[in-house]
Design a protein around this motif. Sequence first.
Motif, mmCIF file in Angstrom:
data_model
loop_
_atom_site.group_PDB
_atom_site.id
_atom_site.type_symbol
_atom_site.label_atom_id
_atom_site.label_comp_id
_atom_site.label_asym_id
_atom_site.label_seq_id
_atom_site.Cartn_x
_atom_site.Cartn_y
_atom_site.Cartn_z
ATOM 1 N N LYS A 81 0.818 -1.207 0.000
ATOM 2 C CA LYS A 81 0.000 0.000 0.000
ATOM 3 C C LYS A 81 0.857 1.265 0.000
ATOM 4 O O LYS A 81 0.709 2.106 -0.870
ATOM 5 C CB LYS A 81 -0.929 -0.003 1.215
ATOM 6 C CG LYS A 81 -1.869 1.171 1.248
ATOM 7 C CD LYS A 81 -3.194 0.754 1.777
ATOM 8 C CE LYS A 81 -4.128 1.938 1.836
ATOM 9 N NZ LYS A 81 -5.095 1.926 0.788
ATOM 10 N N CYS A 82 1.772 1.374 0.956
ATOM 11 C CA CYS A 82 2.547 2.620 1.068
ATOM 12 C C CYS A 82 3.964 2.504 0.511
ATOM 13 O O CYS A 82 4.638 3.515 0.331
ATOM 14 C CB CYS A 82 2.604 3.079 2.527
ATOM 15 S SG CYS A 82 3.660 2.061 3.596
ATOM 16 N N LEU A 99 1.417 -6.042 3.953
ATOM 17 C CA LEU A 99 1.185 -4.683 4.424
ATOM 18 C C LEU A 99 2.006 -4.428 5.681
ATOM 19 O O LEU A 99 2.163 -5.335 6.508
ATOM 20 C CB LEU A 99 -0.299 -4.459 4.757
ATOM 21 C CG LEU A 99 -1.309 -4.595 3.624
ATOM 22 C CD1 LEU A 99 -2.729 -4.446 4.160
ATOM 23 C CD2 LEU A 99 -1.038 -3.582 2.527
ATOM 24 N N CYS A 103 -0.481 0.182 7.771
ATOM 25 C CA CYS A 103 -1.445 -0.030 6.681
ATOM 26 C C CYS A 103 -2.375 -1.193 6.993
ATOM 27 O O CYS A 103 -3.566 -1.150 6.642
ATOM 28 C CB CYS A 103 -0.707 -0.242 5.354
ATOM 29 S SG CYS A 103 0.080 1.272 4.735
ATOM 30 N N GLY A 112 -9.294 2.019 5.115
ATOM 31 C CA GLY A 112 -8.310 2.084 4.037
ATOM 32 C C GLY A 112 -8.875 1.641 2.798
ATOM 33 O O GLY A 112 -8.801 1.647 1.722
#
Length: 112
Positions: A81-82, A99, A103, A112
């Motif tokens: 995700k990030c 993750l 996240c 999210g």
Amino acid sequence: MTDLSHFKKMIEARLVELGGRMQDIETELESPKPKDLGDQAIDLEDDEVLEGIGRVSQKEVALLQNALAEIANGSYGFCKKCGGPISEARLQTVLYAVLCRDCAQIAQSGKG
């Protein structure tokens, strides 16, 4: 820096463990059933539990195989995700984590 060889060994060991478990389940499910109707009912309930464990094991195998592929392509240990690193402590606990902790908490909370 994450020691990929350490995690690869852990994943491979877990895959061997799961393979043995799934083989045991298959053997048990294929075993002859008792003639007594009461015992058959108990065996059917047991079989349902074993099948559930087998499904969960199959899903974990797929996740672990994906983790091995990520190790091979260099993306293991990075959040999907990030893009940040996933902590080694989290990877030790969840070998197939995709993750980071933050996240994952956001995703679990439904925000999210």
